[in-house]
Scaffold this motif. Structure first.
Motif, PDB file in Angstrom:
ATOM      1  N   ARG A  93      -4.076  10.540   7.794  1.00 53.93           N
ATOM      2  CA  ARG A  93      -4.227   9.351   6.965  1.00 53.93           C
ATOM      3  C   ARG A  93      -5.196   9.566   5.811  1.00 53.93           C
ATOM      4  O   ARG A  93      -4.943   9.155   4.678  1.00 53.93           O
ATOM      5  CB  ARG A  93      -4.680   8.160   7.816  1.00 53.93           C
ATOM      6  N   ASN A  97      -4.436   3.797   2.354  1.00 54.27           N
ATOM      7  CA  ASN A  97      -4.508   2.450   2.894  1.00 54.27           C
ATOM      8  C   ASN A  97      -4.003   2.436   4.333  1.00 54.27           C
ATOM      9  O   ASN A  97      -2.888   2.893   4.616  1.00 54.27           O
ATOM     10  CB  ASN A  97      -3.668   1.501   2.028  1.00 54.27           C
ATOM     11  N   LYS A  98      -4.815   1.915   5.226  1.00 56.18           N
ATOM     12  CA  LYS A  98      -4.508   1.973   6.658  1.00 56.18           C
ATOM     13  C   LYS A  98      -3.217   1.241   6.997  1.00 56.18           C
ATOM     14  O   LYS A  98      -2.377   1.760   7.747  1.00 56.18           O
ATOM     15  CB  LYS A  98      -5.673   1.382   7.452  1.00 56.18           C
ATOM     16  N   ASP A  99      -3.021   0.048   6.471  1.00 51.61           N
ATOM     17  CA  ASP A  99      -1.846  -0.752   6.823  1.00 51.61           C
ATOM     18  C   ASP A  99      -0.550  -0.100   6.346  1.00 51.61           C
ATOM     19  O   ASP A  99       0.435  -0.017   7.099  1.00 51.61           O
ATOM     20  CB  ASP A  99      -1.972  -2.166   6.228  1.00 51.61           C
ATOM     21  N   TRP A 101      -0.134   3.050   5.617  1.00 55.17           N
ATOM     22  CA  TRP A 101       0.052   4.313   6.340  1.00 55.17           C
ATOM     23  C   TRP A 101       0.635   4.061   7.725  1.00 55.17           C
ATOM     24  O   TRP A 101       1.552   4.771   8.156  1.00 55.17           O
ATOM     25  CB  TRP A 101      -1.268   5.059   6.438  1.00 55.17           C
ATOM     26  N   ASN A 102       0.119   3.064   8.422  1.00 55.41           N
ATOM     27  CA  ASN A 102       0.641   2.748   9.750  1.00 55.41           C
ATOM     28  C   ASN A 102       2.118   2.406   9.705  1.00 55.41           C
ATOM     29  O   ASN A 102       2.910   2.879  10.524  1.00 55.41           O
ATOM     30  CB  ASN A 102      -0.153   1.595  10.365  1.00 55.41           C
ATOM     31  N   ASP A 178      -8.353   5.385  15.151  1.00 51.31           N
ATOM     32  CA  ASP A 178      -9.655   5.297  14.485  1.00 51.31           C
ATOM     33  C   ASP A 178     -10.675   6.139  15.238  1.00 51.31           C
ATOM     34  O   ASP A 178     -11.120   5.774  16.330  1.00 51.31           O
ATOM     35  CB  ASP A 178     -10.121   3.836  14.419  1.00 51.31           C
TER      36      ASP A 178
END
Length: 437
Positions: A93, A97-99, A101-102, A178
Protein backbone atom coordinates in the motif's frame (compact mmCIF):
# COMPACT_ATOMS: atom_id res chain seq x y z
CA UNK A 1 -20.26 -17.30 26.90
CA UNK A 2 -19.24 -20.35 28.89
CA UNK A 3 -15.74 -21.80 28.25
CA UNK A 4 -17.12 -25.17 27.17
CA UNK A 5 -19.32 -23.49 24.53
CA UNK A 6 -16.37 -21.45 23.28
CA UNK A 7 -14.24 -24.58 23.01
CA UNK A 8 -16.95 -26.49 21.18
CA UNK A 9 -17.58 -23.60 18.79
CA UNK A 10 -13.88 -23.26 17.96
CA UNK A 11 -13.63 -26.99 17.27
CA UNK A 12 -16.53 -26.72 14.83
CA UNK A 13 -14.99 -23.75 12.99
CA UNK A 14 -11.57 -25.40 12.83
CA UNK A 15 -13.24 -28.42 11.26
CA UNK A 16 -15.02 -26.16 8.76
CA UNK A 17 -11.67 -24.69 7.67
CA UNK A 18 -10.13 -28.16 7.40
CA UNK A 19 -12.95 -29.33 5.14
CA UNK A 20 -12.67 -26.14 3.07
CA UNK A 21 -8.89 -26.47 2.68
CA UNK A 22 -9.21 -30.10 1.61
CA UNK A 23 -11.89 -29.29 -0.93
CA UNK A 24 -9.84 -26.47 -2.43
CA UNK A 25 -6.69 -28.59 -2.40
CA UNK A 26 -8.33 -31.39 -4.39
CA UNK A 27 -8.96 -28.93 -7.24
CA UNK A 28 -5.99 -26.57 -6.82
CA UNK A 29 -3.03 -28.46 -5.41
CA UNK A 30 -0.64 -25.65 -6.29
CA UNK A 31 -1.98 -23.74 -3.25
CA UNK A 32 -0.59 -26.26 -0.74
CA UNK A 33 2.30 -24.01 0.35
CA UNK A 34 -0.06 -21.08 0.81
CA UNK A 35 -2.31 -23.07 3.13
CA UNK A 36 0.66 -23.98 5.29
CA UNK A 37 1.79 -20.35 5.32
CA UNK A 38 -1.53 -19.01 6.59
CA UNK A 39 -2.93 -20.95 9.57
CA UNK A 40 -6.29 -19.98 11.10
CA UNK A 41 -6.78 -18.56 14.58
CA UNK A 42 -10.10 -17.74 16.32
CA UNK A 43 -10.51 -14.10 17.35
CA UNK A 44 -13.78 -13.37 19.14
CA UNK A 45 -13.18 -9.61 19.19
CA UNK A 46 -13.05 -9.21 15.41
CA UNK A 47 -16.12 -8.33 13.36
CA UNK A 48 -15.93 -11.20 10.88
CA UNK A 49 -12.64 -12.38 9.27
CA UNK A 50 -9.27 -11.03 8.16
CA UNK A 51 -5.56 -11.83 7.90
CA UNK A 52 -2.24 -10.10 8.51
CA UNK A 53 -0.05 -12.37 6.38
CA UNK A 54 0.78 -14.64 9.33
CA UNK A 55 -2.66 -15.83 10.46
CA UNK A 56 -6.29 -15.76 9.43
CA UNK A 57 -8.28 -14.28 12.32
CA UNK A 58 -11.96 -15.13 12.39
CA UNK A 59 -15.02 -14.79 14.56
CA UNK A 60 -16.36 -18.36 15.01
CA UNK A 61 -20.01 -17.29 14.93
CA UNK A 62 -19.49 -15.58 11.58
CA UNK A 63 -17.85 -18.67 10.05
CA UNK A 64 -20.65 -20.97 11.22
CA UNK A 65 -23.34 -18.69 9.79
CA UNK A 66 -21.43 -18.34 6.50
CA UNK A 67 -21.04 -22.10 6.22
CA UNK A 68 -24.73 -22.65 6.91
CA UNK A 69 -25.56 -20.15 4.20
CA UNK A 70 -23.37 -21.84 1.54
CA UNK A 71 -20.11 -23.85 1.98
CA UNK A 72 -18.79 -22.31 -1.24
CA UNK A 73 -18.72 -18.93 0.53
CA UNK A 74 -16.25 -20.36 3.06
CA UNK A 75 -14.06 -21.68 0.24
CA UNK A 76 -14.10 -18.31 -1.48
CA UNK A 77 -13.31 -16.20 1.58
CA UNK A 78 -10.52 -18.63 2.53
CA UNK A 79 -9.00 -18.41 -0.94
CA UNK A 80 -9.71 -14.68 -1.05
CA UNK A 81 -7.29 -14.04 1.83
CA UNK A 82 -4.70 -16.46 0.47
CA UNK A 83 -4.72 -14.54 -2.82
CA UNK A 84 -4.20 -11.26 -0.94
CA UNK A 85 -1.07 -12.78 0.57
CA UNK A 86 0.22 -14.39 -2.63
CA UNK A 87 -0.19 -11.06 -4.45
CA UNK A 88 1.32 -9.30 -1.39
CA UNK A 89 -1.41 -6.67 -1.20
CA UNK A 90 -0.97 -5.83 2.49
CA UNK A 91 2.72 -5.04 1.95
CA UNK A 92 2.33 -2.79 -1.11
CA UNK A 93 0.00 0.00 0.00
CA UNK A 94 2.73 2.48 0.90
CA UNK A 95 1.44 6.06 0.87
CA UNK A 96 -1.63 5.31 -1.24
CA UNK A 97 -5.11 6.17 -0.02
CA UNK A 98 -6.17 3.36 2.30
CA UNK A 99 -9.82 3.15 1.22
CA UNK A 100 -9.12 3.13 -2.52
CA UNK A 101 -6.28 0.64 -2.05
CA UNK A 102 -8.49 -1.71 -0.05
CA UNK A 103 -11.20 -1.63 -2.68
CA UNK A 104 -8.69 -2.13 -5.50
CA UNK A 105 -7.27 -5.23 -3.78
CA UNK A 106 -10.77 -6.62 -3.22
CA UNK A 107 -11.70 -6.16 -6.87
CA UNK A 108 -8.50 -7.85 -8.09
CA UNK A 109 -8.90 -10.88 -5.83
CA UNK A 110 -12.62 -11.30 -6.52
CA UNK A 111 -12.01 -11.02 -10.27
CA UNK A 112 -9.53 -13.91 -10.05
CA UNK A 113 -12.01 -15.99 -8.05
CA UNK A 114 -14.73 -15.18 -10.58
CA UNK A 115 -12.44 -16.33 -13.40
CA UNK A 116 -11.96 -19.76 -11.77
CA UNK A 117 -14.05 -22.59 -13.18
CA UNK A 118 -13.64 -24.93 -10.22
CA UNK A 119 -16.92 -26.11 -8.70
CA UNK A 120 -15.67 -25.54 -5.14
CA UNK A 121 -15.49 -21.73 -5.64
CA UNK A 122 -17.71 -21.01 -8.62
CA UNK A 123 -20.66 -18.65 -8.17
CA UNK A 124 -22.69 -16.72 -10.77
CA UNK A 125 -21.31 -13.26 -11.57
CA UNK A 126 -23.83 -10.47 -10.98
CA UNK A 127 -24.42 -7.56 -13.33
CA UNK A 128 -22.58 -5.01 -11.15
CA UNK A 129 -19.44 -7.07 -11.22
CA UNK A 130 -19.66 -7.70 -14.93
CA UNK A 131 -19.92 -3.97 -15.57
CA UNK A 132 -16.87 -3.19 -13.43
CA UNK A 133 -14.82 -5.93 -15.06
CA UNK A 134 -15.89 -4.72 -18.50
CA UNK A 135 -14.79 -1.15 -17.74
CA UNK A 136 -11.45 -2.28 -16.30
CA UNK A 137 -10.68 -4.48 -19.29
CA UNK A 138 -10.93 -1.42 -21.52
CA UNK A 139 -7.94 0.00 -19.63
CA UNK A 140 -5.84 -3.09 -18.79
CA UNK A 141 -5.41 -6.70 -19.85
CA UNK A 142 -4.33 -7.97 -16.45
CA UNK A 143 -5.85 -6.60 -13.25
CA UNK A 144 -3.31 -5.56 -10.63
CA UNK A 145 -3.98 -3.64 -7.42
CA UNK A 146 -1.81 -0.75 -8.63
CA UNK A 147 -3.65 -0.36 -11.92
CA UNK A 148 -7.13 -0.78 -10.44
CA UNK A 149 -6.23 1.72 -7.71
CA UNK A 150 -5.20 4.31 -10.33
CA UNK A 151 -8.42 3.65 -12.24
CA UNK A 152 -10.54 4.12 -9.10
CA UNK A 153 -8.79 7.36 -8.17
CA UNK A 154 -9.46 8.80 -11.63
CA UNK A 155 -13.17 7.95 -11.58
CA UNK A 156 -14.20 10.84 -9.30
CA UNK A 157 -16.95 8.60 -7.96
CA UNK A 158 -19.42 9.67 -5.30
CA UNK A 159 -19.25 8.40 -1.74
CA UNK A 160 -22.44 6.43 -2.36
CA UNK A 161 -21.00 4.70 -5.44
CA UNK A 162 -17.78 3.90 -3.57
CA UNK A 163 -19.78 2.39 -0.69
CA UNK A 164 -21.81 0.36 -3.19
CA UNK A 165 -18.64 -1.08 -4.75
CA UNK A 166 -17.19 -1.83 -1.34
CA UNK A 167 -20.38 -3.66 -0.39
CA UNK A 168 -20.18 -5.70 -3.58
CA UNK A 169 -16.52 -6.74 -3.36
CA UNK A 170 -15.45 -6.59 0.29
CA UNK A 171 -14.97 -10.01 1.85
CA UNK A 172 -12.45 -9.54 4.67
CA UNK A 173 -11.29 -7.03 7.28
CA UNK A 174 -8.22 -5.09 6.12
CA UNK A 175 -7.65 -3.49 9.51
CA UNK A 176 -5.29 -6.41 10.12
CA UNK A 177 -3.07 -4.87 7.42
CA UNK A 178 -2.17 -1.94 9.69
CA UNK A 179 1.29 -2.77 11.04
CA UNK A 180 2.63 -1.17 14.25
CA UNK A 181 4.77 1.90 13.53
CA UNK A 182 7.66 0.80 15.75
CA UNK A 183 8.75 -2.07 13.47
CA UNK A 184 6.62 -1.58 10.36
CA UNK A 185 9.45 -1.79 7.82
CA UNK A 186 10.86 -4.95 9.33
CA UNK A 187 7.46 -6.66 9.43
CA UNK A 188 6.72 -5.70 5.84
CA UNK A 189 10.10 -6.96 4.63
CA UNK A 190 9.74 -10.26 6.49
CA UNK A 191 6.21 -10.86 5.21
CA UNK A 192 7.13 -9.84 1.68
CA UNK A 193 10.03 -12.30 1.58
CA UNK A 194 7.84 -15.07 2.96
CA UNK A 195 5.00 -14.60 0.50
CA UNK A 196 7.16 -13.81 -2.49
CA UNK A 197 8.79 -17.19 -2.03
CA UNK A 198 5.37 -18.89 -1.76
CA UNK A 199 4.04 -16.91 -4.72
CA UNK A 200 6.94 -17.80 -7.01
CA UNK A 201 6.73 -21.50 -6.13
CA UNK A 202 2.95 -21.44 -6.67
CA UNK A 203 3.51 -19.88 -10.09
CA UNK A 204 6.12 -22.49 -10.98
CA UNK A 205 3.79 -25.33 -10.05
CA UNK A 206 0.94 -23.83 -12.04
CA UNK A 207 3.14 -23.39 -15.12
CA UNK A 208 4.80 -26.80 -14.99
CA UNK A 209 2.53 -29.27 -13.23
CA UNK A 210 -0.92 -27.82 -13.75
CA UNK A 211 -0.96 -26.96 -17.45
CA UNK A 212 -4.02 -29.12 -17.92
CA UNK A 213 -5.80 -26.84 -15.43
CA UNK A 214 -4.95 -23.53 -17.10
CA UNK A 215 -8.50 -23.11 -18.38
CA UNK A 216 -9.99 -23.68 -14.94
CA UNK A 217 -7.39 -21.40 -13.29
CA UNK A 218 -8.60 -18.39 -15.26
CA UNK A 219 -6.49 -15.26 -14.78
CA UNK A 220 -4.40 -16.65 -11.92
CA UNK A 221 -1.28 -17.52 -13.94
CA UNK A 222 -1.05 -14.16 -15.69
CA UNK A 223 -1.60 -12.32 -12.41
CA UNK A 224 1.30 -14.20 -10.82
CA UNK A 225 3.50 -13.58 -13.85
CA UNK A 226 2.92 -9.84 -13.48
CA UNK A 227 3.44 -9.77 -9.71
CA UNK A 228 6.54 -11.97 -9.69
CA UNK A 229 8.65 -10.12 -12.22
CA UNK A 230 12.04 -9.37 -10.75
CA UNK A 231 12.43 -5.69 -9.94
CA UNK A 232 15.48 -3.68 -10.82
CA UNK A 233 16.33 -0.05 -10.25
CA UNK A 234 16.81 1.75 -13.55
CA UNK A 235 19.82 3.64 -12.18
CA UNK A 236 21.51 0.37 -11.31
CA UNK A 237 20.77 -0.95 -14.78
CA UNK A 238 22.33 2.07 -16.52
CA UNK A 239 25.50 1.65 -14.45
CA UNK A 240 26.25 -1.39 -16.61
CA UNK A 241 27.22 1.08 -19.32
CA UNK A 242 29.68 2.95 -17.10
CA UNK A 243 33.43 2.69 -17.70
CA UNK A 244 36.44 3.35 -15.48
CA UNK A 245 38.31 6.55 -16.42
CA UNK A 246 40.50 9.12 -14.74
CA UNK A 247 39.17 12.65 -14.23
CA UNK A 248 40.95 15.79 -13.09
CA UNK A 249 39.92 16.24 -9.44
CA UNK A 250 41.33 15.83 -5.96
CA UNK A 251 41.18 12.22 -4.82
CA UNK A 252 40.58 12.62 -1.10
CA UNK A 253 40.77 8.86 -0.55
CA UNK A 254 44.27 8.43 -1.97
CA UNK A 255 46.37 9.70 0.94
CA UNK A 256 46.72 9.26 4.69
CA UNK A 257 45.35 12.23 6.66
CA UNK A 258 47.62 11.35 9.58
CA UNK A 259 50.84 11.90 7.61
CA UNK A 260 49.31 14.91 5.88
CA UNK A 261 48.48 16.60 9.22
CA UNK A 262 51.84 15.60 10.71
CA UNK A 263 53.72 17.34 7.89
CA UNK A 264 51.73 20.51 8.36
CA UNK A 265 52.34 20.55 12.11
CA UNK A 266 56.15 19.95 11.80
CA UNK A 267 57.03 21.85 8.64
CA UNK A 268 54.34 24.49 8.58
CA UNK A 269 52.93 24.61 5.07
CA UNK A 270 54.62 21.44 3.79
CA UNK A 271 52.38 18.34 3.94
CA UNK A 272 54.22 15.03 3.67
CA UNK A 273 51.80 13.63 1.12
CA UNK A 274 50.02 15.66 -1.53
CA UNK A 275 46.61 14.44 -2.68
CA UNK A 276 46.43 12.98 -6.17
CA UNK A 277 44.94 15.32 -8.74
CA UNK A 278 43.48 12.44 -10.76
CA UNK A 279 40.70 10.14 -9.58
CA UNK A 280 39.34 6.99 -11.14
CA UNK A 281 35.55 7.04 -11.54
CA UNK A 282 32.98 4.77 -13.12
CA UNK A 283 30.70 6.93 -15.20
CA UNK A 284 28.79 6.78 -18.44
CA UNK A 285 30.89 7.90 -21.41
CA UNK A 286 29.10 6.58 -24.48
CA UNK A 287 26.20 4.35 -25.39
CA UNK A 288 23.22 4.21 -27.77
CA UNK A 289 19.54 4.78 -27.08
CA UNK A 290 17.35 3.48 -29.90
CA UNK A 291 13.70 4.54 -29.93
CA UNK A 292 11.09 2.53 -31.79
CA UNK A 293 8.94 5.07 -33.64
CA UNK A 294 6.82 2.57 -35.54
CA UNK A 295 3.07 2.98 -35.81
CA UNK A 296 2.41 0.47 -33.00
CA UNK A 297 4.62 2.28 -30.46
CA UNK A 298 2.69 4.96 -28.57
CA UNK A 299 4.19 8.47 -28.61
CA UNK A 300 3.20 9.06 -24.98
CA UNK A 301 5.15 5.98 -23.89
CA UNK A 302 8.19 7.13 -25.84
CA UNK A 303 8.01 10.47 -24.05
CA UNK A 304 7.78 8.79 -20.63
CA UNK A 305 10.75 6.55 -21.40
CA UNK A 306 12.90 9.48 -22.50
CA UNK A 307 11.90 11.57 -19.50
CA UNK A 308 12.84 8.82 -17.06
CA UNK A 309 16.12 8.17 -18.83
CA UNK A 310 16.85 11.89 -18.76
CA UNK A 311 16.02 12.20 -15.05
CA UNK A 312 18.59 9.52 -14.30
CA UNK A 313 21.31 10.67 -16.67
CA UNK A 314 21.09 14.32 -15.66
CA UNK A 315 22.55 13.47 -12.26
CA UNK A 316 26.09 14.85 -12.21
CA UNK A 317 27.60 11.59 -10.98
CA UNK A 318 26.31 9.72 -14.02
CA UNK A 319 28.30 11.58 -16.68
CA UNK A 320 31.90 12.23 -17.55
CA UNK A 321 32.53 15.80 -18.65
CA UNK A 322 32.73 14.52 -22.21
CA UNK A 323 30.06 12.06 -23.31
CA UNK A 324 28.81 10.75 -26.62
CA UNK A 325 25.29 9.34 -26.56
CA UNK A 326 23.48 8.55 -29.79
CA UNK A 327 19.69 8.99 -29.68
CA UNK A 328 18.42 7.08 -32.70
CA UNK A 329 14.80 7.13 -33.87
CA UNK A 330 13.86 4.24 -36.10
CA UNK A 331 11.00 2.14 -37.41
CA UNK A 332 11.89 -0.13 -40.33
CA UNK A 333 14.78 2.23 -41.13
CA UNK A 334 16.89 4.87 -39.41
CA UNK A 335 14.87 8.11 -39.12
CA UNK A 336 17.33 10.28 -37.17
CA UNK A 337 20.52 10.12 -35.11
CA UNK A 338 21.10 12.93 -32.61
CA UNK A 339 24.38 12.96 -30.69
CA UNK A 340 24.22 14.21 -27.11
CA UNK A 341 27.53 15.37 -25.62
CA UNK A 342 26.35 17.06 -22.41
CA UNK A 343 23.32 17.54 -20.20
CA UNK A 344 22.34 20.74 -22.03
CA UNK A 345 22.10 18.81 -25.30
CA UNK A 346 19.84 16.29 -23.62
CA UNK A 347 17.57 19.05 -22.30
CA UNK A 348 17.26 20.64 -25.75
CA UNK A 349 16.45 17.27 -27.30
CA UNK A 350 13.68 16.70 -24.76
CA UNK A 351 12.22 20.16 -25.21
CA UNK A 352 12.14 19.89 -29.00
CA UNK A 353 11.31 16.20 -29.32
CA UNK A 354 9.65 15.32 -32.60
CA UNK A 355 8.77 11.70 -33.26
CA UNK A 356 9.78 10.62 -36.76
CA UNK A 357 8.60 7.40 -38.32
CA UNK A 358 5.30 5.57 -38.20
CA UNK A 359 6.15 2.64 -40.43
CA UNK A 360 6.77 -0.99 -39.58
CA UNK A 361 9.21 -2.30 -36.99
CA UNK A 362 12.56 -3.86 -37.85
CA UNK A 363 15.33 -3.87 -35.25
CA UNK A 364 18.09 -4.98 -37.59
CA UNK A 365 18.83 -1.60 -39.28
CA UNK A 366 19.81 -0.02 -35.94
CA UNK A 367 22.34 -2.75 -35.19
CA UNK A 368 23.72 -2.57 -38.74
CA UNK A 369 24.03 1.21 -38.37
CA UNK A 370 25.78 1.01 -34.99
CA UNK A 371 28.13 -1.73 -36.24
CA UNK A 372 29.11 0.53 -39.13
CA UNK A 373 29.80 3.41 -36.71
CA UNK A 374 32.07 1.08 -34.72
CA UNK A 375 33.95 0.07 -37.89
CA UNK A 376 34.42 3.74 -38.73
CA UNK A 377 35.73 4.30 -35.15
CA UNK A 378 33.00 6.76 -34.16
CA UNK A 379 32.91 5.04 -30.77
CA UNK A 380 35.84 4.86 -28.37
CA UNK A 381 34.46 2.17 -26.04
CA UNK A 382 30.77 1.48 -26.67
CA UNK A 383 29.38 -0.35 -23.65
CA UNK A 384 25.85 -0.99 -24.78
CA UNK A 385 22.60 -0.20 -26.57
CA UNK A 386 19.18 0.39 -25.01
CA UNK A 387 16.30 -0.24 -27.41
CA UNK A 388 12.90 1.06 -26.32
CA UNK A 389 10.11 -0.73 -28.20
CA UNK A 390 6.78 -2.52 -28.05
CA UNK A 391 8.62 -5.68 -29.06
CA UNK A 392 6.93 -6.55 -32.32
CA UNK A 393 9.57 -6.68 -35.05
CA UNK A 394 12.49 -8.57 -36.58
CA UNK A 395 15.45 -9.13 -34.23
CA UNK A 396 19.05 -9.68 -35.39
CA UNK A 397 20.04 -13.33 -35.15
CA UNK A 398 23.68 -12.70 -34.16
CA UNK A 399 24.89 -11.27 -30.84
CA UNK A 400 26.44 -7.80 -31.26
CA UNK A 401 29.85 -6.98 -29.67
CA UNK A 402 28.15 -4.81 -27.02
CA UNK A 403 25.47 -5.41 -24.37
CA UNK A 404 21.89 -4.87 -25.54
CA UNK A 405 18.70 -4.33 -23.56
CA UNK A 406 15.22 -4.22 -25.03
CA UNK A 407 13.06 -2.03 -22.78
CA UNK A 408 9.29 -2.20 -22.85
CA UNK A 409 6.98 0.35 -21.26
CA UNK A 410 3.60 -1.24 -20.89
CA UNK A 411 1.01 -1.69 -18.20
CA UNK A 412 0.01 -5.21 -19.17
CA UNK A 413 1.93 -8.46 -19.14
CA UNK A 414 2.72 -9.36 -22.70
CA UNK A 415 5.37 -12.03 -23.18
CA UNK A 416 7.71 -10.93 -25.98
CA UNK A 417 10.49 -13.33 -26.87
CA UNK A 418 13.70 -11.34 -27.20
CA UNK A 419 16.88 -13.07 -28.45
CA UNK A 420 18.78 -15.06 -25.78
CA UNK A 421 21.75 -12.69 -26.03
CA UNK A 422 19.67 -9.65 -25.06
CA UNK A 423 18.44 -8.31 -21.73
CA UNK A 424 14.68 -7.91 -21.42
CA UNK A 425 13.31 -5.21 -19.11
CA UNK A 426 9.89 -3.72 -18.49
CA UNK A 427 9.65 -0.12 -17.37
CA UNK A 428 6.44 0.45 -15.40
CA UNK A 429 4.87 3.87 -15.77
CA UNK A 430 3.32 3.95 -12.29
CA UNK A 431 6.41 3.11 -10.26
CA UNK A 432 9.24 3.88 -12.72
CA UNK A 433 11.11 0.64 -12.21
CA UNK A 434 12.56 -1.81 -14.66
CA UNK A 435 11.54 -5.40 -14.39
CA UNK A 436 12.79 -8.48 -16.00
CA UNK A 437 10.18 -10.19 -18.12
Amino acid sequence: MRPEIIEKTEKITNRIFEVSANEIYLSMRYFHMAFHGLPVKPEWNTGFIGCDGNYIYYKPEYIIKLYESDPILINRVYLHMILHCILRHMMKRGKRNKDFWNLACEIVVESILDSFHYRCVHLPIHGKRRNIYRELKKEMKVFTAEKVYAWLVNQNMSAAHFAELMMEFRRDDHNFWDFPDNNMEQQIETLNNKWQNISEKTQTEMETFAKEQEEEAGDMVRSLQVENRKKYDYRTFLKQFAVLREELMVDEDSFDYGFYSYGLSVYGNMPLIEPQEWKELKRIQEFVVAIDTSMSCDEKLVQIFLEQTYNILKESESFFKKVRIHLIQCDSKIQSDVIVTCEEDLVKYMENLTIKGGGGTDFRPVFEYVDELIRQKYFYDLKGLIYFTDGYGEFPWARPPYDTAFVFLQQDYEDVNVPPWAIKLILQEEDIETREG
